[in-house]
Design a protein around this motif. Structure first.
Motif, short mmCIF file in Angstrom:
data_model
loop_
_atom_site.label_atom_id
_atom_site.label_comp_id
_atom_site.label_asym_id
_atom_site.label_seq_id
_atom_site.Cartn_x
_atom_site.Cartn_y
_atom_site.Cartn_z
N VAL A 98 -94.96 48.11 -17.44
CA VAL A 98 -94.34 49.33 -16.92
C VAL A 98 -93.47 49.03 -15.71
O VAL A 98 -93.68 48.05 -15.00
CB VAL A 98 -95.41 50.39 -16.53
CG1 VAL A 98 -96.20 50.84 -17.72
CG2 VAL A 98 -96.32 49.89 -15.44
N ARG A 99 -92.49 49.86 -15.51
CA ARG A 99 -91.71 49.89 -14.27
C ARG A 99 -92.05 51.22 -13.63
O ARG A 99 -91.93 52.27 -14.25
CB ARG A 99 -90.21 49.79 -14.55
CG ARG A 99 -89.38 49.77 -13.28
CD ARG A 99 -87.93 49.49 -13.56
NE ARG A 99 -87.71 48.24 -14.24
CZ ARG A 99 -87.63 47.05 -13.66
NH1 ARG A 99 -87.79 46.96 -12.36
NH2 ARG A 99 -87.41 45.97 -14.36
N MET A 100 -92.50 51.16 -12.38
CA MET A 100 -93.03 52.34 -11.73
C MET A 100 -92.36 52.59 -10.39
O MET A 100 -92.12 51.66 -9.63
CB MET A 100 -94.54 52.17 -11.53
CG MET A 100 -95.24 53.38 -11.05
SD MET A 100 -97.01 53.14 -10.97
CE MET A 100 -97.39 52.69 -12.64
N LEU A 101 -92.07 53.83 -10.14
CA LEU A 101 -91.55 54.28 -8.86
C LEU A 101 -92.65 55.14 -8.24
O LEU A 101 -93.11 56.10 -8.86
CB LEU A 101 -90.28 55.10 -9.08
CG LEU A 101 -89.41 55.42 -7.90
CD1 LEU A 101 -88.86 54.13 -7.30
CD2 LEU A 101 -88.28 56.32 -8.30
N TYR A 102 -93.11 54.76 -7.04
CA TYR A 102 -94.23 55.49 -6.43
C TYR A 102 -94.08 55.51 -4.92
O TYR A 102 -93.33 54.75 -4.34
CB TYR A 102 -95.57 54.85 -6.82
CG TYR A 102 -95.78 53.45 -6.28
CD1 TYR A 102 -96.51 53.24 -5.13
CD2 TYR A 102 -95.24 52.34 -6.92
CE1 TYR A 102 -96.71 51.96 -4.62
CE2 TYR A 102 -95.42 51.06 -6.43
CZ TYR A 102 -96.16 50.88 -5.28
OH TYR A 102 -96.34 49.62 -4.78
N ARG A 103 -94.81 56.44 -4.30
CA ARG A 103 -94.80 56.57 -2.85
C ARG A 103 -95.89 55.69 -2.26
O ARG A 103 -97.00 55.64 -2.74
CB ARG A 103 -95.08 58.01 -2.42
CG ARG A 103 -93.93 58.93 -2.65
CD ARG A 103 -94.19 60.33 -2.12
NE ARG A 103 -95.37 60.92 -2.74
CZ ARG A 103 -96.46 61.29 -2.08
NH1 ARG A 103 -96.55 61.13 -0.79
NH2 ARG A 103 -97.48 61.83 -2.71
N LYS A 104 -95.54 54.97 -1.21
CA LYS A 104 -96.50 54.16 -0.47
C LYS A 104 -96.33 54.54 0.99
O LYS A 104 -95.41 54.08 1.67
CB LYS A 104 -96.23 52.67 -0.68
CG LYS A 104 -97.24 51.77 -0.01
CD LYS A 104 -96.94 50.33 -0.34
CE LYS A 104 -97.94 49.40 0.31
NZ LYS A 104 -97.61 48.00 0.03
#
Length: 110
Positions: free
Chosen positions: A59-65
């Motif tokens: 998967v390629r994931m865009l998330y908040r950190k």
């Protein structure tokens, strides 16, 4: 003789208030507010999470950190439905990254 006409030229003309304001603006640029998603977008994300096969799906994931938005590519090694997070194994990290479901902005299956 130094031929720098950048910061050296303007440093003496800046007031401390201006320097403080520019530093504050620089800190705020990197911060990200959580996107507002409608019901359909949330359902699509939940469906993508359900379609993930643990240990097989890349998967390629865009998330908040924190306040930043991160982009990661790897294999999902764990999916904890009850605790609402997944584990993503990437090349860059020694251990899998633990990503809560509510921090996920977008997932694309590969």
């Amino acid at each position: 003789m130094v031929n720098d006409r950048g910061k050296i030229k303007w440093t003496s003309l800046m007031l401390p208030e201006h320097v403080e304001m520019l530093q504050h603006m620089g800190r705020e640029i990197g911060k990200a507010k959580p996107p507002i998603m409608d019901e359909q977008q949330l359902e699509e994300l939940e469906q993508k999470v359900r379609d993930i096969e643990v240990g097989k799906t890349k998967v390629r994931m865009l998330y908040r950190k924190g306040q930043q938005v991160e982009n990661a590519f790897g294999i999902v090694t764990g999916l904890m439905q009850s605790e609402r997070y997944l584990l993503l194994d990437t090349k860059d990290s020694l251990y899998p990254i633990r990503i809560p479901f509510h921090h996920i902005i977008d997932i694309s299956l590969h």
